[in-house]
Each structure stands twice: as structure tokens, then as C-alpha cells.
Scaffold this motif. Structure first.
Motif, mmCIF file in Angstrom:
data_model
loop_
_atom_site.group_PDB
_atom_site.id
_atom_site.type_symbol
_atom_site.label_atom_id
_atom_site.label_comp_id
_atom_site.label_asym_id
_atom_site.label_seq_id
_atom_site.Cartn_x
_atom_site.Cartn_y
_atom_site.Cartn_z
ATOM 1 N N ARG A 26 61.809 63.116 18.931
ATOM 2 C CA ARG A 26 61.471 62.852 20.337
ATOM 3 C C ARG A 26 61.026 64.119 21.050
ATOM 4 O O ARG A 26 61.412 64.399 22.185
ATOM 5 N N GLY A 27 60.220 64.901 20.349
ATOM 6 C CA GLY A 27 59.628 66.088 20.946
ATOM 7 C C GLY A 27 60.512 67.309 20.981
ATOM 8 O O GLY A 27 60.100 68.362 21.469
ATOM 9 N N ASP A 157 53.221 66.724 16.183
ATOM 10 C CA ASP A 157 54.556 67.039 16.696
ATOM 11 C C ASP A 157 55.562 67.308 15.576
ATOM 12 O O ASP A 157 56.680 67.738 15.848
#
Length: 203
Positions: A26-27, A157
Motif C-alpha cells: 500500500r505504498g 511501486d
């Protein structure tokens, strides 16, 4: 439940599986080796999948792992720098290889015939043995040319690395990033279709 479920095991190679103990969720970047217990579980996992043989290192006692953690994470950062450089199409320096050779020299190998296979057995203190095994794996990947197939995940990412011998693989794994991107594309297409229907139904 198997310890292997705690770590992304993408390569079957000790050095790459160490580098891949850093993940993005989630980043946010997460370190899977923050406690000596994490390192203990990682060692158990490497033995479960056959990357480390029981005869190579005795890890039953956790006494040395507290001091080992910082050294292993330093080695991980060193390997990541070299691996990412290779994945980006560059050569690693001679100093990179020389450093790995120096680490191996601290726990050089003897050899034993086990189950009709010749097994390298490092000689030294537990930490030096573990570092020697990891360094040897990385240096062997470099020497055999397998690192020429090293790739970054297509998900920008993601920080996971993998070896793609087929030349067609895009994702670190379908479970981690591939399916996520497929779902995102599906939702994006459905969102566009929904907007188009709204325009038609409400001119």
C-alpha cells in the motif's frame, strides 16, 4: 503453516531471497527483518525450501542472531545496490565482486558428499558462515551469467527482483502484483464503461 508464507520467495536463490525481504505494501516500504526472531524465521524458511542445508549452518540457537541482524541487513543493502544496477542494464564494479570474495574468505568452504551430492560447508562462526553462503550465491549467479536475466517488477511501486530466463515475465509474481494490476485495469475499464452509459442514459 509454513514459514515460507511470510516471505516472497521468487527465485530459489539465497541472495535474491534476502534482498526480497524488503517489500512495498500500500505504498509503504516494509522491512521483513526487523527483529532477531524475523531472521530466525527467514533462516528456517531458507532451510525449508532447500537454499540452506542443515549441515551448512546450525541456527537452532538464537544467541548470535541479535548481533547478526545489522550485518545481514548491511549485506542486503550492498547486494540490492548491485542487483538493481544489473537489472537496469549496467555492470557491477570489480570492487563489488571483490567484496563478496572477501566475505567468503572469512568462512571458506570445505566439501562433504551428502545424499550423493557434493555440498559446500563453510568453516567459521555462525554469522560468517551465513554471510559466506549468501555472498557465494550472489557471486555464483554473477559468474554463471544468470544475473543477466535479473529484472525489476513491472509494478513501479514494487521493489522485488526476480530472474526471468524466459524473457517474457513482467511481474514479480501474479499473486503479488500481476493480479493486482489486472484488477486495476478491469476496474478502470468498468469505470469508463459506466461513465459512457451514464452519458447515454442522461444526455
Amino acid at each position: 503453516m509454513s514459514n515460507a508464507n511470510q516471505f516472497p520467495l521468487l527465485s530459489g536463490h539465497l541472495s535474491l531471497d534476502l534482498v526480497n525481504t524488503e517489500v512495498v505494501r500500500r505504498g509503504v516500504r516494509h522491512d521483513l527483518l526487523t527483529l532477531k526472531e524475523d531472521l530466525f524465521q527467514w533462516l528456517k524458511t531458507m532451510q525449508e525450501i532447500g537454499s540452506i542445508r542443515p549441515e551448512q549452518i546450525a541456527y537452532e540457537t538464537e544467541d548470535w542472531l541479535e548481533q547478526a541482524l545489522d550485518s545481514i541487513k548491511f549485506l542486503r543493502a550492498f547486494l540490492r545496490e548491485g542487483f538493481e544496477r544489473i537489472a537496469d542494464g549496467y555492470q557491477v564494479s570489480d570492487e563489488w565482486s571483490s567484496h563478496l570474495e572477501m566475505l567468503i574468505a572469512k568462512a571458506p568452504f570445505s566439501f562433504r558428499l551428502i545424499d550423493e551430492k557434493l555440498v559446500a560447508i563453510p568453516i567459521g562462526e555462525p554469522l560468517d558462515i551465513l554471510i559466506s553462503l549468501i555472498a557465494f550465491d550472489a557471486l555464483n549467479l554473477h559468474a554463471t551469467g544468470e544475473l543477466g536475466s535479473l529484472k525489476r517488477c513491472a509494478n513501479l511501486d514494487c521493489v522485488l527482483l526476480f530472474i526471468d530466463l524466459s524473457g517474457r515475465r513482467k511481474w514479480c509474481s501474479m499473486q503479488i502484483c500481476g493480479n493486482r494490476k489486472k484488477v486495476a485495469r478491469f476496474q478502470n475499464r468498468n469505470g469508463k464503461r459506466s461513465k459512457e452509459r451514464d452519458k447515454r442514459d442522461n444526455p
